[in-house]
Design a protein around this motif. Structure first.
Motif, PDB file in Angstrom:
ATOM      1  N   ALA A  64      46.858  34.969  44.656  1.00  8.07           N
ATOM      2  CA  ALA A  64      45.474  35.357  44.918  1.00  8.07           C
ATOM      3  C   ALA A  64      45.429  36.596  45.801  1.00  8.07           C
ATOM      4  O   ALA A  64      46.224  36.735  46.729  1.00  8.07           O
ATOM      5  CB  ALA A  64      44.737  34.211  45.607  1.00  8.07           C
ATOM      6  N   VAL A  65      44.509  37.486  45.491  1.00  5.14           N
ATOM      7  CA  VAL A  65      44.283  38.691  46.281  1.00  5.14           C
ATOM      8  C   VAL A  65      42.795  38.789  46.548  1.00  5.14           C
ATOM      9  O   VAL A  65      41.984  38.725  45.614  1.00  5.14           O
ATOM     10  CB  VAL A  65      44.774  39.959  45.540  1.00  5.14           C
ATOM     11  CG1 VAL A  65      44.466  41.198  46.361  1.00  5.14           C
ATOM     12  CG2 VAL A  65      46.257  39.869  45.231  1.00  5.14           C
ATOM     13  N   ARG A  66      42.440  38.921  47.813  1.00  2.00           N
ATOM     14  CA  ARG A  66      41.036  39.088  48.201  1.00  2.00           C
ATOM     15  C   ARG A  66      40.927  40.280  49.146  1.00  2.00           C
ATOM     16  O   ARG A  66      41.744  40.433  50.061  1.00  2.00           O
ATOM     17  CB  ARG A  66      40.494  37.837  48.884  1.00  2.00           C
ATOM     18  CG  ARG A  66      40.390  36.659  47.957  1.00  2.00           C
ATOM     19  CD  ARG A  66      39.690  35.486  48.646  1.00  2.00           C
ATOM     20  NE  ARG A  66      39.426  34.441  47.693  1.00  2.00           N
ATOM     21  CZ  ARG A  66      38.395  34.400  46.858  1.00  2.00           C
ATOM     22  NH1 ARG A  66      37.506  35.366  46.872  1.00  2.00           N
ATOM     23  NH2 ARG A  66      38.238  33.412  46.013  1.00  2.00           N
ATOM     24  N   VAL A  67      39.922  41.101  48.896  1.00  2.00           N
ATOM     25  CA  VAL A  67      39.603  42.222  49.770  1.00  2.00           C
ATOM     26  C   VAL A  67      38.154  42.040  50.187  1.00  2.00           C
ATOM     27  O   VAL A  67      37.278  41.890  49.328  1.00  2.00           O
ATOM     28  CB  VAL A  67      39.826  43.577  49.058  1.00  2.00           C
ATOM     29  CG1 VAL A  67      39.466  44.729  49.987  1.00  2.00           C
ATOM     30  CG2 VAL A  67      41.271  43.700  48.579  1.00  2.00           C
ATOM     31  N   PHE A  68      37.914  41.990  51.488  1.00  2.00           N
ATOM     32  CA  PHE A  68      36.590  41.646  52.027  1.00  2.00           C
ATOM     33  C   PHE A  68      36.110  40.311  51.464  1.00  2.00           C
ATOM     34  O   PHE A  68      34.927  40.111  51.225  1.00  2.00           O
ATOM     35  CB  PHE A  68      35.559  42.744  51.737  1.00  2.00           C
ATOM     36  CG  PHE A  68      35.938  44.099  52.263  1.00  2.00           C
ATOM     37  CD1 PHE A  68      36.066  44.334  53.629  1.00  2.00           C
ATOM     38  CD2 PHE A  68      36.171  45.147  51.393  1.00  2.00           C
ATOM     39  CE1 PHE A  68      36.425  45.584  54.105  1.00  2.00           C
ATOM     40  CE2 PHE A  68      36.523  46.403  51.865  1.00  2.00           C
ATOM     41  CZ  PHE A  68      36.651  46.616  53.226  1.00  2.00           C
ATOM     42  N   GLY A  69      37.046  39.411  51.201  1.00  2.00           N
ATOM     43  CA  GLY A  69      36.712  38.099  50.669  1.00  2.00           C
ATOM     44  C   GLY A  69      36.410  38.076  49.188  1.00  2.00           C
ATOM     45  O   GLY A  69      36.052  37.039  48.638  1.00  2.00           O
ATOM     46  N   VAL A  70      36.583  39.203  48.501  1.00  2.00           N
ATOM     47  CA  VAL A  70      36.248  39.332  47.082  1.00  2.00           C
ATOM     48  C   VAL A  70      37.517  39.308  46.237  1.00  2.00           C
ATOM     49  O   VAL A  70      38.488  40.011  46.530  1.00  2.00           O
ATOM     50  CB  VAL A  70      35.457  40.643  46.820  1.00  2.00           C
ATOM     51  CG1 VAL A  70      35.255  40.885  45.335  1.00  2.00           C
ATOM     52  CG2 VAL A  70      34.122  40.618  47.545  1.00  2.00           C
ATOM     53  N   PRO A  77      30.230  41.128  39.263  1.00  2.00           N
ATOM     54  CA  PRO A  77      30.312  42.590  39.290  1.00  2.00           C
ATOM     55  C   PRO A  77      29.601  43.200  40.504  1.00  2.00           C
ATOM     56  O   PRO A  77      30.075  44.190  41.055  1.00  2.00           O
ATOM     57  CB  PRO A  77      29.625  43.009  37.981  1.00  2.00           C
ATOM     58  CG  PRO A  77      29.821  41.840  37.065  1.00  2.00           C
ATOM     59  CD  PRO A  77      29.749  40.632  37.957  1.00  2.00           C
ATOM     60  N   ALA A  78      28.506  42.589  40.938  1.00  2.00           N
ATOM     61  CA  ALA A  78      27.773  43.118  42.094  1.00  2.00           C
ATOM     62  C   ALA A  78      28.614  43.014  43.366  1.00  2.00           C
ATOM     63  O   ALA A  78      28.672  43.961  44.160  1.00  2.00           O
ATOM     64  CB  ALA A  78      26.455  42.371  42.274  1.00  2.00           C
ATOM     65  N   ARG A  79      29.298  41.879  43.553  1.00  2.00           N
ATOM     66  CA  ARG A  79      30.155  41.705  44.744  1.00  2.00           C
ATOM     67  C   ARG A  79      31.352  42.648  44.683  1.00  2.00           C
ATOM     68  O   ARG A  79      31.765  43.213  45.705  1.00  2.00           O
ATOM     69  CB  ARG A  79      30.633  40.254  44.858  1.00  2.00           C
ATOM     70  CG  ARG A  79      29.532  39.306  45.312  1.00  2.00           C
ATOM     71  CD  ARG A  79      30.106  38.012  45.845  1.00  2.00           C
ATOM     72  NE  ARG A  79      30.827  38.274  47.079  1.00  2.00           N
ATOM     73  CZ  ARG A  79      31.777  37.482  47.574  1.00  2.00           C
ATOM     74  NH1 ARG A  79      32.132  36.388  46.935  1.00  2.00           N
ATOM     75  NH2 ARG A  79      32.387  37.775  48.700  1.00  2.00           N
TER      76      ARG A  79
END
Length: 196
Positions: A64-70, A77-79
């Motif tokens: 898993a990879v998250r940047v700013f929790g995304v 798409p908005a996030r």
């Protein structure tokens, strides 16, 4: 484990491959806000491939990879768009648009985001040029007319255009002689101090 909101980048159990070659297995990495992290390794060791996964340009084989929790590949798409606008990237070779002037290269992310007048864009571009020790007159030049050091500075100005919360630099001094390399490192240090 710290609260995930303290981290701008979280990599958990990453499996990253190129073809059948495994570059990263069970990689764990966290980057906190206001932290400076350097990835060091030999040529071909997978530094750029890791950055591509962190940037969402490559789908990892696992983990898993998250940047700013995304999560680039699972969130809306908005996030994803919102998170991308909080990042700046200086690619290894600068990746400037050859048909656009220096000014238009720096203005590009501002125009893509929208919501700004051309006067606003001009003011921001001139501030970013000054931040990387270039003048408004340099905005008229095309990338083909720039020295290697100027390409790096223009690329950095473009990466800073949206005043990002996360700045990623892929081998920022590659191709520069030792003197220009040292000046570029000092420029980055100064920009970080100014941002604090």
């Amino acid at each position: 484990m710290s609260d995930s909101h303290e981290h701008v980048v979280e990599v958990r159990g990453l499996l990253n491959k190129v073809g059948r070659t495994v570059l990263h297995r069970d990689l764990e990495l966290s980057v906190r806000a206001d932290e400076v992290m350097t990835l060091v390794g030999g040529s071909g060791s997978g530094k750029t491939q890791l950055l591509r996964v962190i940037l969402g340009l490559k789908i990892p084989a696992g983990g898993a990879v998250r940047v700013f929790g995304v999560d680039w590949h699972a969130d809306s798409p908005a996030r994803v768009r919102e998170a991308r606008q909080r990042m700046g990237m200086l690619f290894q070779n600068g990746a400037l648009y050859s048909a656009l002037s220096v000014y238009d290269n720096i203005a590009f992310p501002l125009r893509e985001r929208g919501g700004l007048t051309e006067d606003d864009i001009r003011a921001i571009v001139n501030v970013k040029l000054a931040q990387v020790e270039l003048e408004p007159r340099h905005g008229r030049l095309l990338p083909a007319n720039l020295s290697g050091g100027m390409v790096k500075r223009v690329s950095l100005a473009r990466a800073l255009a949206l005043s990002p919360d996360l700045l990623i630099l892929d081998e920022p001094t590659a191709g520069l002689d030792p003197d220009r390399s040292e000046r570029f490192v000092q420029l980055i240090k100064r920009l970080r101090e100014d941002h604090r």
